[in-house]
Design a protein around this motif. Structure first.
Motif, PDB file in Angstrom:
ATOM      1  N   ASP A 171      -0.684 -12.229 -14.829  1.00 29.41           N
ATOM      2  CA  ASP A 171       0.461 -12.501 -15.091  1.00 29.41           C
ATOM      3  C   ASP A 171       0.400 -11.500 -16.927  1.00 29.41           C
ATOM      4  O   ASP A 171       1.119 -12.521 -17.940  1.00 29.41           O
ATOM      5  CB  ASP A 171      -0.103 -13.760 -16.557  1.00 29.41           C
ATOM      6  CG  ASP A 171      -1.561 -14.025 -16.915  1.00 29.41           C
ATOM      7  OD1 ASP A 171      -2.382 -12.601 -16.556  1.00 29.41           O
ATOM      8  OD2 ASP A 171      -2.236 -14.612 -17.158  1.00 29.41           O
ATOM      9  N   GLN A 172       0.124 -10.943 -16.719  1.00 28.48           N
ATOM     10  CA  GLN A 172       0.015  -9.311 -17.735  1.00 28.48           C
ATOM     11  C   GLN A 172       1.092  -8.898 -18.666  1.00 28.48           C
ATOM     12  O   GLN A 172       1.719  -8.731 -19.943  1.00 28.48           O
ATOM     13  CB  GLN A 172      -1.263  -8.363 -17.521  1.00 28.48           C
ATOM     14  CG  GLN A 172      -2.997  -9.001 -17.531  1.00 28.48           C
ATOM     15  CD  GLN A 172      -3.363  -8.011 -17.430  1.00 28.48           C
ATOM     16  OE1 GLN A 172      -2.926  -6.607 -16.446  1.00 28.48           O
ATOM     17  NE2 GLN A 172      -4.962  -8.093 -16.594  1.00 28.48           N
ATOM     18  N   HIS A 173       2.522  -8.951 -17.450  1.00 23.85           N
ATOM     19  CA  HIS A 173       3.924  -8.298 -17.667  1.00 23.85           C
ATOM     20  C   HIS A 173       4.537  -9.557 -18.304  1.00 23.85           C
ATOM     21  O   HIS A 173       5.211  -9.515 -19.182  1.00 23.85           O
ATOM     22  CB  HIS A 173       3.860  -8.088 -16.699  1.00 23.85           C
ATOM     23  CG  HIS A 173       3.520  -6.567 -16.392  1.00 23.85           C
ATOM     24  ND1 HIS A 173       2.608  -6.328 -15.128  1.00 23.85           N
ATOM     25  CD2 HIS A 173       4.042  -4.690 -16.450  1.00 23.85           C
ATOM     26  CE1 HIS A 173       1.950  -4.923 -15.035  1.00 23.85           C
ATOM     27  NE2 HIS A 173       3.045  -4.303 -15.538  1.00 23.85           N
ATOM     28  N   LEU A 174       4.164 -10.321 -17.794  1.00 18.09           N
ATOM     29  CA  LEU A 174       5.039 -11.302 -18.281  1.00 18.09           C
ATOM     30  C   LEU A 174       4.498 -12.209 -20.251  1.00 18.09           C
ATOM     31  O   LEU A 174       5.021 -12.119 -21.291  1.00 18.09           O
ATOM     32  CB  LEU A 174       4.515 -12.629 -17.586  1.00 18.09           C
ATOM     33  CG  LEU A 174       5.644 -13.862 -18.437  1.00 18.09           C
ATOM     34  CD1 LEU A 174       7.024 -13.880 -18.414  1.00 18.09           C
ATOM     35  CD2 LEU A 174       5.034 -14.884 -16.723  1.00 18.09           C
ATOM     36  N   ASN A 175       3.072 -11.948 -20.020  1.00 18.00           N
ATOM     37  CA  ASN A 175       2.762 -11.799 -21.025  1.00 18.00           C
ATOM     38  C   ASN A 175       2.881 -11.346 -22.317  1.00 18.00           C
ATOM     39  O   ASN A 175       3.321 -11.060 -23.516  1.00 18.00           O
ATOM     40  CB  ASN A 175       0.859 -11.847 -21.008  1.00 18.00           C
ATOM     41  CG  ASN A 175       0.527 -13.046 -20.072  1.00 18.00           C
ATOM     42  OD1 ASN A 175       0.966 -13.801 -19.985  1.00 18.00           O
ATOM     43  ND2 ASN A 175      -1.353 -12.777 -20.292  1.00 18.00           N
TER      44      ASN A 175
END
Ligand code: UDP
Length: 460
Positions: free
Chosen positions: A382-386
């Protein structure tokens, strides 16, 4: 009637155990007894990293069950781990519940199960045995919303039905007019280690996504004001943002860490100027290749600023000690490298000026709660969305962009640090967001009230 007794079951990963442990402490302060169920592997790590000052707390009992993997198997391979868990954990959980129901005195019997949403199979086991259930969601409401909308994404032709992959790579879409745009490449299940892992995780989330129908609440480690459009869109009183769940106040108590933190960095931070130190940490799982590791080291050197860098022994392929030899000689006391830091205390330290982060959701909430602006270096999940929320929605950070060789260069590292620290508005927005986050968990705040709603319901 005895104290309410909750069984807490995290997904066996650091970023899931930590916030659930904080929830355990909060529940204890509201009169709950907790049985915290780890895998054997994590149980051993947790006990060995526990503060020596910790006296057995009768309100939190730690127990463990097997995870379905063999000794020596790679437990950082999340897709393999998820496949293995389901083969063995449901049986062991059921055995524990049945034992407790039959052997414990009436007043000590478990009353409810709170499990990570990724362990949704546990809700059936609990319900079958008469327990009430709630799900714990340790990530953002945006990620939760994307998962819940898999059928819509398939119907709208954004992703393939069989594996969730992009129909048109890089396409930007909106789930509703109020929700910030998302990139199909940034969907959680499309950013795992490889395409096979993507498929496995897509299958798992598809199996789990309807679990919300079977639970009384989904409690999330986010706060309403951070993701208002997503919570409004989800539009159900079942989903309760109760975050940020910060465990740093729990000195001397088990915070749920798998490694003991090197606290010598606090004394080093005390010696640094206010607002001067770049804090660099990539969470518990992310890795970089040796080339990128060396470029990052050179970039930190090039900034000319003090830095505190967390380098886990498994952060890159080669022996860290060899890679860092030259750097330590050149920079002397200007930089400090530790294997694991007391991150929440570090981020709260006045010497820290910015957070170079992989944008894991816990790290995101912790940076936000301390008013620290970000340099975003997302790796997977989920890090890119975060990152999109940090940089494009809240505007409290800058993106680090890999070049055509998939490398974040030393020059970019230096330039982005300068750009971020020269931008007074960025820091102002970060401080304003900190205030909102902290207000939310104080008496009368949105997360505080949601937590009370959850606790009052589960106490009965
Ligand atoms: N953390 C820590 N010390 C470190 C690095 C990380 O205590 O040196 C903690 C951090 O505070 C956070 C968690 O580990 O709570 C990492 O969770 P996150 O969701 O940010 O990333 P993940 O490890 O799941 O990728």
């Amino acid at each position: 009637m005895g104290r309410p007794h909750a069984l807490l079951l995290p997904l066996p990963a650091q970023g899931h155990v930590l916030p659930l442990m904080e929830l355990a402490h909060r529940m204890v302060s509201h009169g709950f007894t907790i049985t915290f169920i780890n895998t054997h592997f994590n149980h051993a790590r947790l006990l060995s990293a526990m503060p020596t000052t910790y006296n057995t707390n009768p309100s939190i009992n730690f127990i463990s069950i097997p995870d379905g993997l063999q000794p020596g198997d790679d437990r950082y391979h999340v897709a393999n781990l998820c496949k293995a868990l389901i083969t063995i954990m449901p049986l062991h959980l059921e055995e524990i519940i049945i034992n407790m129901m039959h052997k414990q005195p009436e007043q000590d019997k478990p009353t409810c199960l709170i499990a990570d949403q990724a362990m949704a199979w546990a809700f059936n086991v609990a319900k079958k045995n008469g327990l009430r259930t709630a799900a714990f969601w340790p990530a953002s409401a945006a990620t939760f919303t994307s998962i819940r909308n898999v059928p819509k994404l398939i119907q709208d032709g954004i992703i393939h039905e069989h594996d969730g992959s992009a129909k048109t790579p890089g396409v930007i879409f909106r789930l509703s007019p109020g929700i910030p745009p998302m990139n199909v490449n940034h969907l959680f299940w499309n950013r795992q280690l490889d395409s096979e892992s993507n498929k496995v995780i897509f299958h798992c989330i598809n199996t789990n996504k309807d679990s919300i129908k079977n639970v009384e609440f989904v409690v999330c480690n986010s706060f309403y004001e951070a993701e208002k459009p997503e919570f409004d869109y989800l539009n159900t009183s079942k989903i309760l943002p109760i975050g940020p769940l910060l465990s740093c106040q729990r000195f001397g108590k088990p915070a749920g860490l798998f490694w003991s933190a090197d606290t010598t960095c606090k004394a080093w931070l005390d010696e640094q100027d206010v607002n001067s130190v770049i804090y660099v940490a990539f969470g518990s799982l992310a890795t970089v290749d040796e080339r990128q590791f060396q470029e990052l080291a050179l970039g930190l050197e090039l900034t000319g600023r003090p830095f505190l860098w967390v380098v886990r022994p498994d952060f890159t392929g080669k022996a860290i000690i060899d890679l860092l030899k030259g750097l330590e000689d050149r920079i002397g006391g200007r930089g400090m490298v530790v294997e694991w830091s007391p991150q929440q205390e570090v981020l709260a330290h006045p010497a820290v000026s910015c957070f170079m982060s992989h944008c894991g959701w816990n790290s995101t909430m912790e940076g936000v709660s301390n008013g620290v602006p970000f340099l975003c270096w997302p790796c997977f999940g989920d890090q890119h969305l975060n990152q999109t929320y940090i940089c494009d929605v809240w505007k409290i950070g800058l993106k680090m962009n890999p070049d055509e060789n998939n490398m974040i260069t030393k020059e970019q590292i230096k330039d982005k640090v300068e750009e971020l620290l020269d931008d007074g508005e960025m820091k102002k927005r970060a401080l304003a967001m900190k205030e909102i986050a902290i207000k939310g968990i104080e008496k009368g705040g949105s997360s505080f009230e949601n937590f009370n709603t959850f606790i009052s319901a589960m106490q009965v």
